[in-house]
Enzyme design. Sequence first.
Site, short mmCIF file in Angstrom:
data_model
loop_
_atom_site.label_atom_id
_atom_site.label_comp_id
_atom_site.label_asym_id
_atom_site.label_seq_id
_atom_site.Cartn_x
_atom_site.Cartn_y
_atom_site.Cartn_z
N TYR A 190 0.81 -1.23 0.00
CA TYR A 190 0.00 0.00 0.00
C TYR A 190 0.84 1.28 0.00
CZ TYR A 190 -3.85 -3.12 1.28
OH TYR A 190 -4.79 -4.11 1.28
N TYR A 240 -5.03 -0.39 9.75
CA TYR A 240 -5.84 -0.26 8.54
C TYR A 240 -6.76 0.94 8.72
CZ TYR A 240 -3.89 -4.51 6.68
OH TYR A 240 -3.00 -5.43 6.20
N HIS A 299 -4.30 6.25 -1.22
CA HIS A 299 -4.88 6.27 0.13
C HIS A 299 -3.83 6.55 1.21
CE1 HIS A 299 -8.79 5.96 1.77
NE2 HIS A 299 -8.84 4.69 2.09
N ASN A 334 -9.88 1.93 8.30
CA ASN A 334 -11.18 2.06 8.95
C ASN A 334 -11.14 1.85 10.46
OD1 ASN A 334 -10.78 -0.67 8.93
ND2 ASN A 334 -12.68 -1.20 7.87
N ASN A 359 -13.37 6.69 5.56
CA ASN A 359 -13.54 5.79 6.70
C ASN A 359 -12.56 6.06 7.84
OD1 ASN A 359 -15.74 4.38 5.66
ND2 ASN A 359 -14.44 2.99 4.51
#
Length: 201
Positions: free
Chosen positions: A15, A66, A20, A68, A114
Amino acid sequence: MIKLIVGLGNPGAEYTATRHNAGFWLVDQLAREAGATLRDERRFHGFYAKARLFGEEVHLLEPQTYMNRSGQAVVALAHFFKILPTEILVAHDELDLPPGAAKLKLGGGSGGHNGLKDISAHLSSQQYWRLRIGIGHPRDLIPESARAGAKPDVANFVLKPPRKDEQDLINAAIERALAVMPTAIKGETERAMMQLHRNGA
């Protein structure tokens, strides 16, 4: 005064370069400028460093929960150091701003993000500062003639790396945001906001 700067993103090498993770990119840069090393701190559920930035002591955090579940990390650190929501700045990717834009604001909703949603829930407050780093929206990649009825895949978009031209624009926006950090950290957040927005971010 800003006492805690949080960068939002997802953990893991897969990631690192994705849209993001724009919040991580900003905090990484701040840590480099301060000569601080972000280390895994389990009690704060993330990578953490205490840094001396522009003459002030500032906590830097990249939640490793993560996206959320970011609030779990933020509230753990904020409670431990008795930091108020208004003393927190959260840097995050923003779909509703184009690459090259960055905006600073206090409070507001999550805008479907989120990470922000979870932070607001854990803090029981929306009154924290947000640094919105524009990444653009997947609908912008659809030709106008084909946009009617199209359903852009937002989840796929944010979990992909930006194109080279987009990355250059995002990096430039982060640089402009970093330039107003001394003002924000010292508590002149309204002035920092005006400077950032005036500088074309």
